[in-house]
Design a protein around this motif. Structure first.
Motif, short mmCIF file in Angstrom:
data_model
loop_
_atom_site.label_atom_id
_atom_site.label_comp_id
_atom_site.label_asym_id
_atom_site.label_seq_id
_atom_site.Cartn_x
_atom_site.Cartn_y
_atom_site.Cartn_z
N GLU A 102 129.37 2.10 -2.40
CA GLU A 102 128.37 1.16 -1.87
C GLU A 102 128.68 0.93 -0.39
O GLU A 102 129.78 0.52 -0.03
CB GLU A 102 128.42 -0.16 -2.63
CG GLU A 102 127.39 -1.17 -2.15
CD GLU A 102 127.45 -2.47 -2.94
OE1 GLU A 102 126.77 -2.57 -3.97
OE2 GLU A 102 128.21 -3.37 -2.52
N VAL A 103 127.68 1.23 0.46
CA VAL A 103 127.82 1.06 1.91
C VAL A 103 127.08 -0.21 2.29
O VAL A 103 125.89 -0.35 2.02
CB VAL A 103 127.26 2.27 2.68
CG1 VAL A 103 127.43 2.07 4.17
CG2 VAL A 103 127.96 3.54 2.23
N GLY A 110 123.52 0.27 0.58
CA GLY A 110 123.10 1.58 0.09
C GLY A 110 124.12 2.08 -0.91
O GLY A 110 125.33 1.85 -0.76
N ARG A 111 123.65 2.77 -1.96
CA ARG A 111 124.53 3.23 -3.02
C ARG A 111 124.39 4.74 -3.22
O ARG A 111 123.28 5.28 -3.12
CB ARG A 111 124.21 2.54 -4.34
CG ARG A 111 124.64 1.10 -4.40
CD ARG A 111 124.28 0.49 -5.75
NE ARG A 111 124.77 1.29 -6.86
CZ ARG A 111 124.68 0.91 -8.14
NH1 ARG A 111 124.12 -0.25 -8.45
NH2 ARG A 111 125.15 1.69 -9.09
N THR A 112 125.51 5.38 -3.50
CA THR A 112 125.47 6.77 -3.90
C THR A 112 125.24 6.85 -5.41
O THR A 112 125.25 5.84 -6.11
CB THR A 112 126.79 7.48 -3.56
OG1 THR A 112 127.83 6.93 -4.37
CG2 THR A 112 127.14 7.29 -2.09
N GLN A 125 126.62 12.32 0.74
CA GLN A 125 125.38 11.60 1.04
C GLN A 125 125.51 10.90 2.38
O GLN A 125 126.59 10.49 2.80
CB GLN A 125 125.05 10.58 -0.05
CG GLN A 125 124.61 11.20 -1.36
CD GLN A 125 124.18 10.17 -2.37
OE1 GLN A 125 124.71 10.09 -3.47
NE2 GLN A 125 123.21 9.36 -2.00
N VAL A 126 124.34 10.77 3.07
CA VAL A 126 124.30 10.16 4.40
C VAL A 126 123.43 8.91 4.34
O VAL A 126 122.35 8.92 3.73
CB VAL A 126 123.75 11.15 5.45
CG1 VAL A 126 123.73 10.50 6.83
CG2 VAL A 126 124.58 12.42 5.47
N HIS A 214 117.64 5.57 4.38
CA HIS A 214 117.35 4.69 5.50
C HIS A 214 117.31 3.24 5.04
O HIS A 214 116.75 2.92 3.98
CB HIS A 214 116.02 5.06 6.15
CG HIS A 214 116.08 6.32 6.94
ND1 HIS A 214 116.39 6.36 8.28
CD2 HIS A 214 115.91 7.62 6.57
CE1 HIS A 214 116.39 7.60 8.71
NE2 HIS A 214 116.10 8.39 7.69
N SER A 215 117.88 2.38 5.86
CA SER A 215 117.92 0.96 5.51
C SER A 215 116.53 0.34 5.50
O SER A 215 116.29 -0.63 4.78
CB SER A 215 118.82 0.21 6.50
OG SER A 215 118.34 0.38 7.84
#
Length: 817
Positions: A102-103, A110-112, A125-126, A214-215
Motif C-alpha cells: 500500500e503506497v 494505492g494498492r498492488t 507496479q507503478v 494515477h491518484s
C-alpha cells in the motif's frame, strides 16, 4: 522525523503563455478543501530545489523549448515503482504470507495486487501522484499481509522524504530501484524483510506514465482501471483477396435427370459473395467472375467455397464445397499475372437415399480458381472523404515520409454533463486521435467539465493531403460496481469531433487553437464544449513534398485494376467491421461505437440536411460566375465609364495581339493569388454549422436523418419505398458533393488554404506567363493540339501530373458536420 510541510501549487504570474491554460471547474476542487494550506516561497524552494531553475513563472513552463513535450503544458508527477520484496515473515496465525503493498501519500492510497502464500513476491507496479495534489512531505510504502477475516496484518514500511526525491527527465535512463529494509510502525527499529522500490519526480513524458496507477483516478478499481489509462492502438494490416472463379468440372446435381443451374457462393467470416448463374446449363459451368474480400493479418478465417444448384427460386442444393486457408494464396504487390489452380471439391451424399447419412465423401468434382492477396492497393478502412492514409498495404511499396505531425491534446472546457450519479451531472472525458494506422487514446479525467490531458503524440506523414480526426467521448466503463457503468450494454457517449487537414497547415508553425465540439442530435445541433489542440507539421524535404503533389492520389493498382463503385462501398463497410472487431479485442478495448464515430460510418446514408448543404455549396461556387456576369453587364451598360473604357482598350489589344490572351490570364491569376495571400486562413478549419445546414434543419428532416436503415416505420410498403428512395438519394447526394468538391478545389488554387499548393500554382502561373509571352501563340496551339490528339500508345494509364495536383487540393468538405 522532520515536521511535515504541506505543499501548494504555484501558478504562473502575469499574462498567459502561447498555450491557454484551462481554469479548473468546481468539480476539480470538490475533494481538495482539506489541501488548501499555503507555504512560503522559501519553504517551497527548500522542498523542491528544482523550482529555482524554473523561475517565478513556475514549474509548468519549465523546459518548454527543450523537452519533447513542447506542445503541451508539463505536468509533474511523483512516481513510485514497487518492484518486489524478499524474506517476508510468515503470519503467526496461518503460517503463510499473502503480501501486498500500500503506497500512501497524504490522503491518497494505492494498492498492488496480493499474492497467495508467497514470501518473495514480484509486483512491478507503478503509482503516479499528481504534484498539484501533493499535500504531504513524506511518502509511506507499507507491506501488509492480506487476511481473509479481520484486519490485514502489518509487516513493515519504508518512509521517503520528498525533499530527497530525484527528478528524472527523459531521455534519461529509468531510475534503478533499490532494496530497503522494512521498519516497524514507529520507525525505531528494523523488521524482517526487504522491498525493492524506486521513487522519482517526472513528467507525463515518462514511459511509466501510461501504465501507472494515477491518484486522480483513485475512485476507479477493478476492470475500470484499464479503461482510464492512455493507450496507443494500431489498426490491423488489411489486404484485398481477389478470387477469380473461372469454371468447374463434373458438377453432378442431386436430380440426375436435369442439368444444373450452378453458381458459386464464397464466404469469408461475415463476408458473403456469390457469382451469377452460369450462362450455359451444363455439368461444366463457366463463370470467370472476380470476387473481392477484405482480410486482416494474422489470417484467422477460412475461405469456404460452395457450388450450388438453383433448383427453383426458393430452393438451392449444395453440389460441392471446399475450405481453404488464406495462406494458400500468394501475396501480389503489383499487376503481374497470377497462376490459376484446380481444387477438388467435397460433397455430402449422392442422392436422396443417402441424404440421411450426411457422410462427407470425396468426389471427382473440382473448381478452377485464381486467387491472390493484393497489397498494391490502399485498403479503404475509412471514409474516403476524410482519408488519413493513402499508402498501399504492402510495406515494400512505401516511400520515405515527407513530414512529421506532432499533436498536443491540451484540454477541454465547458463540457456538458453526460450522465447522472448521486443526483448530480458527471462527465468522465477522454480523447481519441486517429491518423493512418495509429490510434491514440488519452487517459480519462474523472468527474470534471474542464479536463486537462496535456498529452503529446507524433505521427509520420507520407502524404500531406490527409486528415487527422479527434473525438471526445464520455467513459461509461469505469467499473466499481456501478450499474450504469458496469453493465455490458453501456456505450461511451459522443461529446464532439474535430478534423484537421494537414495540407492547410504551414510547415514548422505551431497552431494552438480552441475548437467547438458539436454533435447533431435528433432534436438539433448542440455545442458540447470546446477542445484545445496544439498542432505542428514539420516537413523533412521540400523536394519530396513538391514531388508528392504530382503523384497519383492512390497507389498504382487503384488505377490499373480499379474497383467498381459498388465494390468500393462494400469493401469499405467490411473493412470498418474488421477494424472494429480487431481493436475491440485489445485491452482495454477500443469500442465499436467509438470506431464508427471516428470513421463516419453513416456518412454515405441519405440525409436531407447533407443534400441541402451540398446543394448550397454548389450555389456558393456559381455565385462567383453570377457576379462576373453582372459585372460584365455593368460594363456593357456603362455604369462605370472608366471601367468600360479600360475593358474596351484591353479587348482591342487582345484582338490585335491574340498571343497575349493566355499569358495575360495566367498573369492575372498570379496577381490574384498574391492579393489573396493577405486573406489566407490563420487557423485550421473546424466544424461549421452554417455550412452543414445544422442550425436551420427542421425536426421532420432530423427525424428522417436519425431514422434507422432499414426504416423503423410500421408500414412495410412505406418502409420499402422509403429505403429505396434513401438509397437512390444517397448516391445523388454523393454526386452533388463530388461536383461541389471539384469546384472548391478550383477555388482553393489561389485561396492559400493549402500554402504549398498555392505557392506551386502561382509560381507555375508566373513561369507559364513568361514562357507564353516569349512563344508565338501558333506554336503553343500546335503543341497543345498535337499533345491532346496523340496516339493511345503514347498515353499512360496513370493520371497526369496536373490531374494529381488538382485531386490533392483541399475542398471544404473537412468543415462539414
Amino acid at each position: 522525523m522532520q515536521r511535515p510541510r504541506i505543499l501548494v501549487q504555484r501558478r504562473p504570474h502575469g499574462a498567459t503563455s502561447s498555450i491557454n491554460r484551462s481554469i479548473p471547474s468546481q468539480a476539480d476542487h470538490s475533494n481538495q478543501d482539506e489541501y488548501e494550506i499555503r507555504d512560503t516561497d522559501s519553504q517551497l524552494d527548500e522542498q523542491w530545489p528544482n523550482n529555482r531553475a524554473y523561475g517565478r513563472r513556475g514549474w509548468l513552463s519549465s523546459e518548454r523549448h527543450t523537452s519533447t513535450y513542447d506542445l503541451v503544458d508539463q505536468m509533474f508527477y511523483l512516481y513510485v515503482r514497487v518492484t518486489k520484496a524478499r524474506d517476508l515473515p510468515p503470519s503467526s496465525i496461518t503460517g503463510g504470507c499473502d503480501p501486498y503493498v500500500e503506497v500512501k501519500l497524504g490522503n491518497y492510497k494505492g494498492r498492488t495486487r496480493h499474492f497467495d502464500k508467497k514470501q518473495n513476491p514480484e509486483w512491478n507496479q507503478v503509482f503516479a501522484f499528481s504534484k498539484e495534489r501533493i499535500q504531504s512531505s513524506a511518502l509511506e510504502v507499507f507491506v501488509k499481509d492480506k487476511e481473509m477475516l479481520g484486519r490485514d496484518e502489518y509487516l513493515g514500511r519504508v518512509v521517503f522524504d520528498l525533499n530527497e526525491v530525484p527528478t528524472r527527465v527523459p531521455p534519461d535512463s529509468p531510475l534503478a530501484p533499490q532494496w530497503y529494509r522494512l521498519e516497524d510502525r514507529r520507525g525505531t527499529g528494523k523488521v524482517r524483510g526487504e522491498i525493492m522500490v524506486a521513487v522519482w519526480m517526472g513528467t507525463q513524458a515518462d514511459e511509466a506514465f501510461p501504465e501507472a496507477w494515477h491518484s486522480d483516478a483513485a475512485s476507479v478499481f477493478g476492470e475500470g482501471v484499464h479503461n482510464v489509462r492512455s493507450k496507443v492502438y494500431v489498426s490491423p494490416k488489411l489486404w484485398y483477396l481477389r478470387l477469380n472463379v473461372i469454371e468447374a468440372q463434373d458438377v453432378i446435381p442431386n436430380d440426375r435427370n436435369r442439368v444444373p443451374d450452378a453458381f458459386v457462393k464464397v464466404q469469408l467470416g461475415n463476408q458473403l459473395l456469390r457469382t451469377k448463374i452460369s450462362s450455359t446449363s451444363t455439368n461444366n459451368p463457366f463463370w470467370n467472375e472476380d470476387l473481392v474480400f477484405v482480410v486482416a493479418e494474422p489470417f484467422e478465417e477460412q475461405l469456404l467455397i460452395t457450388i450450388e444448384d438453383r433448383v427453383h427460386p426458393s430452393k438451392e442444393d449444395v453440389l460441392g464445397q471446399i475450405s481453404l486457408a488464406l495462406d494458400t494464396f500468394e501475396k501480389r504487390l503489383d499487376h503481374r499475372p497470377v497462376h490459376s489452380r484446380w481444387f477438388n471439391l467435397e460433397r455430402y451424399g449422392f442422392g436422396v437415399l443417402e441424404a440421411d447419412r450426411r457422410k462427407e465423401l470425396k468426389f471427382s468434382s473440382r473448381v478452377h480458381l485464381r486467387g491472390s492477396l493484393e497489397g498494391g492497393y490502399h485498403v479503404l478502412d475509412e471514409s474516403t472523404l476524410y482519408i488519413s492514409d493513402q499508402r498501399p498495404t504492402a510495406k515494400q511499396l512505401w516511400k520515405q515520409p515527407v513530414g512529421i505531425l506532432e499533436v498536443g491534446i491540451l484540454n477541454a472546457q465547458g463540457l456538458l454533463p453526460m450522465k447522472m450519479k448521486d443526483g448530480r451531472g458527471r462527465t468522465d472525458a477522454y480523447c481519441i486521435a486517429k491518423y493512418g494506422q495509429k490510434w491514440v487514446r488519452t487517459r480519462t479525467i474523472l468527474d470534471t467539465f474542464s479536463p486537462k490531458w496535456n498529452e503529446q503524440y507524433t505521427w509520420e506523414v507520407y502524404d500531406p493531403c490527409t486528415v487527422i480526426t479527434f473525438g471526445v467521448f464520455d467513459n461509461s466503463h469505469l467499473g466499481g460496481g456501478e450499474k450504469h457503468n458496469g453493465s455490458n450494454g453501456a456505450r461511451d457517449s459522443r461529446i464532439g469531433k474535430v478534423r484537421i487537414r494537414l495540407s492547410t497547415l504551414e510547415a514548422h508553425k505551431i497552431y494552438t487553437h480552441s475548437y467547438p465540439l458539436l454533435v447533431l442530435h435528433p432534436n438539433g445541433v448542440q455545442k458540447m464544449g470546446e477542445m484545445q489542440l496544439s498542432v505542428r507539421f514539420t516537413t523533412l524535404s521540400l523536394a519530396n513534398m513538391i514531388y508528392i503533389y504530382g503523384n497519383p492520389l492512390l497507389p498504382k493498382m487503384h488505377y490499373i485494376q480499379p474497383f467498381t463503385v459498388n465494390q468500393i462501398e462494400n469493401l469499405r463497410y467490411q473493412a470498418m467491421n474488421i477494424v472494429a472487431t480487431r481493436l475491440g479485442r485489445a485491452e482495454p478495448p477500443l469500442r465499436k461505437e467509438v470506431i464508427e464515430y471516428m470513421l463516419d460510418v453513416d456518412s454515405h446514408l441519405w440525409s436531407m440536411r447533407r443534400s441541402k448543404a451540398n446543394f448550397f455549396r454548389i450555389m456558393s461556387l456559381l455565385s462567383g460566375m453570377i457576379s462576373v456576369t453582372r459585372w460584365f453587364c455593368e460594363v456593357c451598360n456603362w455604369r462605370n465609364p472608366v471601367t468600360s473604357v479600360l475593358v474596351h482598350i484591353l479587348f482591342l489589344i487582345l484582338i490585335w495581339y491574340p498571343e497575349l490572351i493566355l499569358p495575360t490570364i495566367f498573369l492575372y491569376m498570379f496577381l490574384i493569388g498574391i492579393w489573396n495571400y493577405r486573406f489566407r486562413p490563420r487557423h485550421p478549419s473546424h466544424m461549421d454549422t452554417k455550412l452543414s445546414w445544422a442550425d436551420v434543419v427542421s425536426p421532420d428532416e432530423l427525424d428522417e436523418e436519425f431514422d434507422t436503415f432499414p426504416s423503423s416505420k410500421p408500414n412495410d410498403l412505406v418502409r420499402l419505398r422509403y429505403d429505396r428512395l434513401r438509397s437512390v438519394a444517397g448516391r445523388i447526394q454523393t454526386i452533388v458533393g463530388d461536383i461541389a468538391t471539384q469546384g472548391e478545389r478550383v477555388q482553393s488554387l489561389l485561396s492559400w488554404r493549402d500554402p504549398r499548393a498555392t505557392s506551386l500554382f502561382i509560381v507555375f502561373c508566373l513561369g507559364v506567363a513568361a514562357m507564353l509571352y516569349a512563344t508565338p501563340f501558333r506554336v503553343v496551339a500546335l503543341v497543345g493540339g498535337l499533345y491532346y490528339l496523340r496516339h493511345p500508345k503514347f498515353r499512360s494509364k496513370l493520371p497526369s501530373i496536373p490531374g494529381n495536383f488538382f485531386k490533392r487540393l483541399p475542398p471544404q468538405i473537412d468543415s462539414l458536420l
